[in-house]
Design a protein around this motif. Structure first.
Motif, mmCIF file in Angstrom:
data_model
loop_
_atom_site.group_PDB
_atom_site.id
_atom_site.type_symbol
_atom_site.label_atom_id
_atom_site.label_comp_id
_atom_site.label_asym_id
_atom_site.label_seq_id
_atom_site.Cartn_x
_atom_site.Cartn_y
_atom_site.Cartn_z
ATOM 1 N N ARG A 171 11.163 33.602 -33.136
ATOM 2 C CA ARG A 171 12.462 34.000 -32.579
ATOM 3 C C ARG A 171 12.602 33.516 -31.143
ATOM 4 N N LEU A 172 11.555 33.705 -30.362
ATOM 5 C CA LEU A 172 11.590 33.244 -28.974
ATOM 6 C C LEU A 172 11.735 31.724 -28.899
ATOM 7 N N ALA A 173 11.012 31.012 -29.753
ATOM 8 C CA ALA A 173 11.067 29.554 -29.742
ATOM 9 C C ALA A 173 12.445 29.041 -30.165
ATOM 10 N N VAL A 174 12.989 29.587 -31.245
ATOM 11 C CA VAL A 174 14.304 29.126 -31.719
ATOM 12 C C VAL A 174 15.382 29.464 -30.693
ATOM 13 N N THR A 175 15.302 30.623 -30.080
ATOM 14 C CA THR A 175 16.271 31.007 -29.054
ATOM 15 C C THR A 175 16.222 30.032 -27.879
ATOM 16 N N ARG A 176 15.039 29.669 -27.466
ATOM 17 C CA ARG A 176 14.899 28.742 -26.341
ATOM 18 C C ARG A 176 15.364 27.331 -26.711
ATOM 19 N N LEU A 177 15.051 26.880 -27.915
ATOM 20 C CA LEU A 177 15.398 25.513 -28.318
ATOM 21 C C LEU A 177 16.878 25.326 -28.621
ATOM 22 N N THR A 178 17.575 26.382 -29.010
ATOM 23 C CA THR A 178 18.980 26.257 -29.382
ATOM 24 C C THR A 178 19.926 26.701 -28.271
ATOM 25 N N ARG A 179 19.402 26.980 -27.117
ATOM 26 C CA ARG A 179 20.221 27.413 -25.982
ATOM 27 C C ARG A 179 21.060 26.256 -25.462
ATOM 28 N N GLU A 180 22.304 26.550 -25.112
ATOM 29 C CA GLU A 180 23.186 25.537 -24.517
ATOM 30 C C GLU A 180 22.673 25.209 -23.123
ATOM 31 N N PRO A 181 22.692 23.946 -22.728
ATOM 32 C CA PRO A 181 22.241 23.603 -21.373
ATOM 33 C C PRO A 181 23.199 24.165 -20.327
ATOM 34 N N ALA A 182 22.625 24.629 -19.232
ATOM 35 C CA ALA A 182 23.430 25.185 -18.148
ATOM 36 C C ALA A 182 24.133 24.055 -17.405
ATOM 37 N N PRO A 183 25.372 24.283 -16.972
ATOM 38 C CA PRO A 183 26.063 23.243 -16.208
ATOM 39 C C PRO A 183 25.370 23.043 -14.859
ATOM 40 N N PRO A 184 25.393 21.821 -14.350
ATOM 41 C CA PRO A 184 24.734 21.571 -13.061
ATOM 42 C C PRO A 184 25.455 22.296 -11.937
ATOM 43 N N ARG A 185 24.675 22.794 -10.998
ATOM 44 C CA ARG A 185 25.240 23.515 -9.850
ATOM 45 C C ARG A 185 25.258 22.604 -8.643
ATOM 46 N N SER A 186 26.324 22.714 -7.877
ATOM 47 C CA SER A 186 26.363 21.956 -6.624
ATOM 48 C C SER A 186 25.744 22.815 -5.527
ATOM 49 N N GLU A 187 25.113 22.183 -4.618
ATOM 50 C CA GLU A 187 24.421 22.904 -3.544
ATOM 51 C C GLU A 187 25.113 22.690 -2.207
ATOM 52 N N SER A 188 26.417 22.932 -2.157
ATOM 53 C CA SER A 188 27.105 22.809 -0.872
ATOM 54 C C SER A 188 26.772 24.028 -0.011
ATOM 55 N N PRO A 189 26.843 23.905 1.307
ATOM 56 C CA PRO A 189 26.461 25.016 2.195
ATOM 57 C C PRO A 189 27.277 26.283 1.959
ATOM 58 N N GLU A 190 28.576 26.154 1.629
ATOM 59 C CA GLU A 190 29.374 27.358 1.434
ATOM 60 C C GLU A 190 28.925 28.125 0.183
ATOM 61 N N GLU A 191 28.559 27.389 -0.865
ATOM 62 C CA GLU A 191 28.140 28.044 -2.099
ATOM 63 C C GLU A 191 26.719 28.572 -2.005
ATOM 64 N N ALA A 192 25.903 27.975 -1.156
ATOM 65 C CA ALA A 192 24.514 28.374 -1.049
ATOM 66 C C ALA A 192 24.359 29.679 -0.255
ATOM 67 N N ALA A 193 25.339 30.038 0.571
ATOM 68 C CA ALA A 193 25.236 31.254 1.370
ATOM 69 C C ALA A 193 25.326 32.473 0.470
ATOM 70 N N HIS A 194 24.521 33.462 0.753
ATOM 71 C CA HIS A 194 24.520 34.670 -0.070
ATOM 72 C C HIS A 194 25.586 35.671 0.369
ATOM 73 N N ALA A 195 25.947 35.627 1.596
ATOM 74 C CA ALA A 195 26.959 36.535 2.096
ATOM 75 C C ALA A 195 27.915 35.759 2.997
ATOM 76 N N PRO A 196 29.185 36.165 3.023
ATOM 77 C CA PRO A 196 30.124 35.446 3.880
ATOM 78 C C PRO A 196 29.746 35.621 5.355
ATOM 79 N N GLN A 197 29.938 34.553 6.097
ATOM 80 C CA GLN A 197 29.631 34.577 7.521
ATOM 81 C C GLN A 197 30.834 35.135 8.282
ATOM 82 N N SER A 198 30.602 36.084 9.197
ATOM 83 C CA SER A 198 31.701 36.597 10.014
ATOM 84 C C SER A 198 31.779 35.768 11.290
ATOM 85 N N ARG A 199 32.992 35.481 11.699
ATOM 86 C CA ARG A 199 33.185 34.647 12.900
ATOM 87 C C ARG A 199 33.862 35.396 13.981
#
Length: 107
Positions: free
Chosen positions: A79-107
């Motif tokens: 079950r674990l093997a079939v679940t892992r092998l039939t999983r849809e691939p995750a879409p690629p993530r972009s690593e821009s600075p705004e998306e990488a921040a965990h919390a919004p920056q206050s200015r």
């Protein structure tokens, strides 16, 4: 040594039965999208998969609880093997600075 081989074969048989069961479930779910009678597919697939799995486990166990336990372990691992092998691939993530921040920056 003979018991070890028997136990290994019981585990492999359980993995094969689990692959058939869960692979069949994955195939059935994919067929449901285009099917005109999804309930018939689900019910028919369930009956066939259960019949194969239970009959196989009955013959593999042969009246020995140790073989049945190893067969169930292989089934669960499949079950674990079939679940892992039939999983849809995750879409690629972009690593821009705004998306990488965990919390919004206050200015």
């Amino acid at each position: 040594m003979n018991d070890l081989l028997t136990w290994l074969l019981a585990w492999v048989a359980g993995a094969a039965l689990g692959t058939i069961f869960y692979g069949g479930l994955w195939w059935t779910v994919r067929k449901l999208v285009a099917s005109g009678q999804p309930a018939l597919w689900v019910f028919g697939s369930l009956l066939l998969r259960m019949a194969i799995a239970l009959t196989g486990m009955y013959f593999v166990a042969g009246g020995h609880w140790q073989r049945l336990l190893l067969c169930l372990l292989g089934f669960a691992m499949a079950r674990l093997a079939v679940t892992r092998l039939t999983r849809e691939p995750a879409p690629p993530r972009s690593e821009s600075p705004e998306e990488a921040a965990h919390a919004p920056q206050s200015r």
